[in-house]
Write a protein that holds these residues in place. Structure first.
Motif, PDB file in Angstrom:
ATOM      1  N   PRO A  80       0.841  -1.206   0.000  1.00  0.00           N
ATOM      2  CA  PRO A  80       0.000   0.000   0.000  1.00  0.00           C
ATOM      3  C   PRO A  80       0.871   1.248   0.000  1.00  0.00           C
ATOM      4  N   MET A  81       0.578   2.173  -0.906  1.00  0.00           N
ATOM      5  CA  MET A  81       1.366   3.406  -1.007  1.00  0.00           C
ATOM      6  C   MET A  81       0.441   4.595  -0.876  1.00  0.00           C
ATOM      7  N   VAL A  82       0.744   5.435   0.116  1.00  0.00           N
ATOM      8  CA  VAL A  82      -0.083   6.600   0.430  1.00  0.00           C
ATOM      9  C   VAL A  82       0.692   7.865   0.079  1.00  0.00           C
ATOM     10  N   ALA A  83       0.118   8.683  -0.794  1.00  0.00           N
ATOM     11  CA  ALA A  83       0.732   9.972  -1.108  1.00  0.00           C
ATOM     12  C   ALA A  83       0.476  10.930   0.045  1.00  0.00           C
ATOM     13  N   LEU A  84       1.542  11.555   0.503  1.00  0.00           N
ATOM     14  CA  LEU A  84       1.454  12.499   1.618  1.00  0.00           C
ATOM     15  C   LEU A  84       2.015  13.809   1.086  1.00  0.00           C
ATOM     16  N   THR A  85       1.135  14.709   0.729  1.00  0.00           N
ATOM     17  CA  THR A  85       1.629  15.830  -0.065  1.00  0.00           C
ATOM     18  C   THR A  85       0.897  17.132   0.192  1.00  0.00           C
ATOM     19  N   ALA A  86       1.634  18.209   0.017  1.00  0.00           N
ATOM     20  CA  ALA A  86       1.049  19.537   0.119  1.00  0.00           C
ATOM     21  C   ALA A  86       0.384  19.947  -1.188  1.00  0.00           C
ATOM     22  N   HIS A  87       0.490  19.098  -2.203  1.00  0.00           N
ATOM     23  CA  HIS A  87      -0.220  19.359  -3.461  1.00  0.00           C
ATOM     24  C   HIS A  87      -1.714  19.195  -3.189  1.00  0.00           C
ATOM     25  N   ALA A  88      -2.371  20.236  -2.872  1.00  0.00           N
ATOM     26  CA  ALA A  88      -3.783  20.113  -2.510  1.00  0.00           C
ATOM     27  C   ALA A  88      -4.647  20.890  -3.481  1.00  0.00           C
ATOM     28  N   MET A  89      -4.164  21.005  -4.689  1.00  0.00           N
ATOM     29  CA  MET A  89      -4.943  21.689  -5.715  1.00  0.00           C
ATOM     30  C   MET A  89      -6.107  20.809  -6.152  1.00  0.00           C
ATOM     31  N   GLY A  91      -8.148  18.500  -8.181  1.00  0.00           N
ATOM     32  CA  GLY A  91      -7.759  17.511  -9.171  1.00  0.00           C
ATOM     33  C   GLY A  91      -6.511  16.725  -8.810  1.00  0.00           C
ATOM     34  N   ASP A  92      -5.736  17.201  -7.835  1.00  0.00           N
ATOM     35  CA  ASP A  92      -4.505  16.488  -7.490  1.00  0.00           C
ATOM     36  C   ASP A  92      -4.789  15.118  -6.896  1.00  0.00           C
ATOM     37  N   ARG A  93      -5.834  15.039  -6.091  1.00  0.00           N
ATOM     38  CA  ARG A  93      -6.177  13.770  -5.477  1.00  0.00           C
ATOM     39  C   ARG A  93      -6.463  12.724  -6.560  1.00  0.00           C
ATOM     40  N   GLU A  94      -7.292  13.096  -7.513  1.00  0.00           N
ATOM     41  CA  GLU A  94      -7.643  12.174  -8.596  1.00  0.00           C
ATOM     42  C   GLU A  94      -6.406  11.803  -9.401  1.00  0.00           C
ATOM     43  N   HIS A  95      -5.560  12.800  -9.638  1.00  0.00           N
ATOM     44  CA  HIS A  95      -4.339  12.561 -10.415  1.00  0.00           C
ATOM     45  C   HIS A  95      -3.440  11.547  -9.712  1.00  0.00           C
ATOM     46  N   LEU A  96      -3.269  11.715  -8.404  1.00  0.00           N
ATOM     47  CA  LEU A  96      -2.366  10.828  -7.666  1.00  0.00           C
ATOM     48  C   LEU A  96      -2.931   9.416  -7.564  1.00  0.00           C
ATOM     49  N   LEU A  97      -4.225   9.304  -7.389  1.00  0.00           N
ATOM     50  CA  LEU A  97      -4.839   7.973  -7.325  1.00  0.00           C
ATOM     51  C   LEU A  97      -4.784   7.297  -8.689  1.00  0.00           C
ATOM     52  N   ALA A  98      -5.020   8.066  -9.735  1.00  0.00           N
ATOM     53  CA  ALA A  98      -4.968   7.498 -11.087  1.00  0.00           C
ATOM     54  C   ALA A  98      -3.549   7.062 -11.431  1.00  0.00           C
ATOM     55  N   ALA A  99      -2.554   7.777 -10.884  1.00  0.00           N
ATOM     56  CA  ALA A  99      -1.156   7.442 -11.173  1.00  0.00           C
ATOM     57  C   ALA A  99      -0.748   6.136 -10.506  1.00  0.00           C
ATOM     58  N   GLY A 100      -1.470   5.732  -9.457  1.00  0.00           N
ATOM     59  CA  GLY A 100      -1.145   4.446  -8.841  1.00  0.00           C
ATOM     60  C   GLY A 100      -1.072   4.435  -7.324  1.00  0.00           C
ATOM     61  N   ASP A 102      -2.537   4.336  -3.569  1.00  0.00           N
ATOM     62  CA  ASP A 102      -3.730   3.723  -2.997  1.00  0.00           C
ATOM     63  C   ASP A 102      -4.580   4.727  -2.236  1.00  0.00           C
ATOM     64  N   PHE A 103      -3.921   5.771  -1.746  1.00  0.00           N
ATOM     65  CA  PHE A 103      -4.622   6.716  -0.886  1.00  0.00           C
ATOM     66  C   PHE A 103      -3.863   8.028  -0.922  1.00  0.00           C
ATOM     67  N   TYR A 104      -4.474   9.062  -0.396  1.00  0.00           N
ATOM     68  CA  TYR A 104      -3.925  10.404  -0.471  1.00  0.00           C
ATOM     69  C   TYR A 104      -4.236  11.128   0.827  1.00  0.00           C
ATOM     70  N   ILE A 105      -3.226  11.757   1.408  1.00  0.00           N
ATOM     71  CA  ILE A 105      -3.441  12.581   2.595  1.00  0.00           C
ATOM     72  C   ILE A 105      -2.791  13.934   2.342  1.00  0.00           C
ATOM     73  N   ALA A 106      -3.560  14.999   2.535  1.00  0.00           N
ATOM     74  CA  ALA A 106      -3.038  16.341   2.313  1.00  0.00           C
ATOM     75  C   ALA A 106      -2.243  16.812   3.524  1.00  0.00           C
ATOM     76  N   LYS A 107      -1.128  17.484   3.257  1.00  0.00           N
ATOM     77  CA  LYS A 107      -0.345  18.103   4.315  1.00  0.00           C
ATOM     78  C   LYS A 107      -0.710  19.582   4.390  1.00  0.00           C
ATOM     79  N   PRO A 108      -0.543  20.227   5.500  1.00  0.00           N
ATOM     80  CA  PRO A 108      -0.061  19.627   6.747  1.00  0.00           C
ATOM     81  C   PRO A 108      -1.123  18.730   7.390  1.00  0.00           C
ATOM     82  N   VAL A 109      -0.640  17.647   7.997  1.00  0.00           N
ATOM     83  CA  VAL A 109      -1.538  16.763   8.726  1.00  0.00           C
ATOM     84  C   VAL A 109      -1.799  17.403  10.082  1.00  0.00           C
ATOM     85  N   VAL A 110      -2.971  17.984  10.235  1.00  0.00           N
ATOM     86  CA  VAL A 110      -3.303  18.700  11.463  1.00  0.00           C
ATOM     87  C   VAL A 110      -3.843  17.732  12.510  1.00  0.00           C
TER      88      VAL A 110
END
Ligand code: MN
Length: 130
Positions: A80-89, A91-100, A102-110
């Protein structure tokens, strides 16, 4: 019966963000920390973890390409690979999931529980609730 702690590879070049992840997860899991994409790529292939948290903007390459290169190897294809990124624009979530990813978490993790719950979903599915 004592169980091996599950191992999480954390790929993050920002020391403050790495510290936050450590604070949120280190008591429950064994963390292996990487600060570059290439270091993570070779280290993960050498010793595959149970889950990967992947920053996207890294000093040497980007987390999307590291994830995709890892997927080409049998020992990492199913991790399982989780993107942890400040890219919170938018469409970014869909882009990262489509790229492969499994999950996406926006930073900062509050909220620590957002990260802890996502990780537990992948590592502890089927275990009774505590
Ligand atoms: Mn970064």
């Amino acid at each position: 019966m004592p169980q091996r702690k599950k191992c999480i590879a954390v790929v993050e070049d920002n020391p403050d963000n790495m510290l936050l992840v450590r604070i949120m997860l280190a008591d429950r899991y064994t963390l292996r920390e990487f600060t570059t994409g290439e270091g993570a790529y070779s280290g993960i292939l050498r010793q595959p973890p149970d889950l990967i948290l992947m920053d996207i903007t890294l000093p040497d390459t980007d987390g999307v390409s590291v994830m995709q290169r890892l997927r080409q190897h049998a020992q990492a294809a199913e991790i399982p690979m989780v993107a942890l990124t400040a890219h919170a624009m938018r469409g970014d979530r869909e882009h990262l999931l489509a790229a492969g990813f499994d999950f996406y978490i926006a930073k900062p993790v509050v909220d620590a529980r957002v990260l802890q719950d996502a990780v537990a979903q992948y590592l502890e599915v089927g275990l009774p609730a505590q």
